[in-house]
Design an enzyme around this catalytic site. Structure first.
Site, short mmCIF file in Angstrom:
data_model
loop_
_atom_site.label_atom_id
_atom_site.label_comp_id
_atom_site.label_asym_id
_atom_site.label_seq_id
_atom_site.Cartn_x
_atom_site.Cartn_y
_atom_site.Cartn_z
N ASP A 1 0.74 -1.25 -0.09
CA ASP A 1 0.04 -0.11 -0.09
C ASP A 1 0.73 1.30 0.06
OD1 ASP A 1 -2.33 1.64 0.26
OD2 ASP A 1 -2.06 1.75 2.39
N CYS B 1 -11.29 3.10 0.41
CA CYS B 1 -9.53 3.17 0.58
C CYS B 1 -9.42 2.47 1.76
CB CYS B 1 -9.38 4.64 0.82
SG CYS B 1 -7.73 4.93 1.54
N CYS C 1 -4.50 -1.49 -1.88
CA CYS C 1 -4.72 0.05 -1.91
C CYS C 1 -5.61 0.07 -3.24
CB CYS C 1 -3.27 0.49 -2.40
SG CYS C 1 -3.49 2.35 -2.77
N THR D 1 -6.37 2.84 -4.80
CA THR D 1 -5.79 3.62 -5.80
C THR D 1 -4.92 3.14 -6.71
OG1 THR D 1 -5.88 5.26 -3.92
CG2 THR D 1 -4.86 6.21 -5.84
N1 DGL Z 1 -4.92 3.14 0.90
C1 DGL Z 1 -4.92 3.67 -0.45
C2 DGL Z 1 -6.40 3.12 -1.05
O1 DGL Z 1 -6.82 2.22 -0.71
C3 DGL Z 1 -4.40 4.86 -0.67
C4 DGL Z 1 -4.46 6.11 -0.02
C5 DGL Z 1 -3.42 7.06 -0.62
O2 DGL Z 1 -2.31 6.83 -0.70
O3 DGL Z 1 -4.05 8.39 -0.68
O4 DGL Z 1 -6.51 3.94 -1.83
#
Ligand code: DGL
Length: 272
Positions: free
Chosen positions: A10, A191, A73, A75
């Site tokens: 992540d 997220c 993650c 994103t």
């Molecule tokens: N934990 C991440 C997600 O699931 C990313 C958060 C980030 O880096 O802004 O999107």
């Protein structure tokens, strides 16, 4: 192959929420967690940057002999899962996506909310997911700038007041929550960081609202992708290794904070 670790990564510590579900499902497996806090958060970065980080980290984890990769993650999954799969066709790669379909299926009011990073919500992958749900639900989207960073910081002894304040601000922007017609009765945590502060969010939206996270589904998918032959043939707890592009003491502190019952090897700094 079955004795090799499973790589999990992540932008920071949000993926620890997925690691928790993976450890519950696969207690005897070894895991290697990569925290990219030297370069994260990703949510407000452009897609090319996130693709480049995801590719570099996958390469480092492969150098440690991982047998599967979990991109913990949303994103990074939205930006880069296709590219990683194309480059590493021999590696099982499991991504994380906002659980829109299950949320739409279980909502009674037909109004669901999604909180996620700006990058996830703007991605072509998320738009396709939204199109697949079609007119089956009204979907209220809320990007939460700064929240992942505040959650990372809260594990370092700074307290959770900034997290509380940001959650309250974003939840208030989404309109009414509850089980009456026209209210949002289902909220997707899009997220992996937000899953760590689920109790804070639940208290804000009220007990009638169902929060939907994806950790358990990702763990089930990982078990499926590995298949019976891919699993470690041993009993007893597996080992948890930690790698970070940031400061190792910060990752150690985050693991103690979010996963207090887990034994981990001391974090090591690495370059990716
Ligand atoms: N934990 C991440 C997600 O699931 C990313 C958060 C980030 O880096 O802004 O999107």
């Amino acid at each position: 192959m079955s004795a090799q670790p499973i790589g999990v990564f992540d932008s920071g510590t949000g993926g620890l929420s997925v690691l928790r579900a993976l450890r519950d499902a696969l207690p005897s497996e070894d895991f290697l967690y990569f925290d990219d806090s030297g370069f994260g958060p990703y949510g407000e970065r452009d897609e090319a940057f996130v693709v480049q980080r995801t590719r570099a980290i996958t390469q480092v984890l492969r150098g440690h002999g991982i047998k599967a990769l979990v991109i913990a993650c949303n994103t990074a999954t939205a930006a880069a899962v296709e590219a990683v799969r194309a480059l590493h066709a021999d590696l099982p790669v499991v991504g994380v996506e906002p659980a829109l379909k299950p949320a739409a299926a279980s909502s009674r009011t037909g109004r669901i909310g999604v909180i996620a990073t700006r990058g996830t919500l703007a991605s072509a992958r998320f738009k396709a997911l939204q199109a697949a749900v079609g007119g089956n639900a009204q979907i209220v989207l809320q990007p939460c700038d700064g929240l992942a960073a505040a959650i990372d910081a809260s594990a370092q002894g700074g307290g959770d007041a900034p997290v509380q304040a940001l959650c309250a601000r974003y939840v208030a922007k989404m309109g009414a929550f509850g089980s009456e017609p026209g209210e949002i009765d289902t909220l997707v945590l899009g997220c992996t960081h937000y899953v760590l502060v689920q109790p804070v969010i639940q208290a804000l939206v009220g007990p009638a609202v169902q929060l939907v996270a994806t950790g358990e589904a990702v763990a089930r998918q990982t078990v499926r992708r590995l298949g019976p032959d891919g699993l470690a043939r041993r009993t007893g707890p597996g080992r948890l290794g930690l790698l970070t592009s940031g400061e190792p003491q910060r990752l150690d502190a985050a693991v103690r904070h979010w996963l207090p019952h887990l034994q981990a090897l001391p974090a090591r700094g690495t370059i990716a």
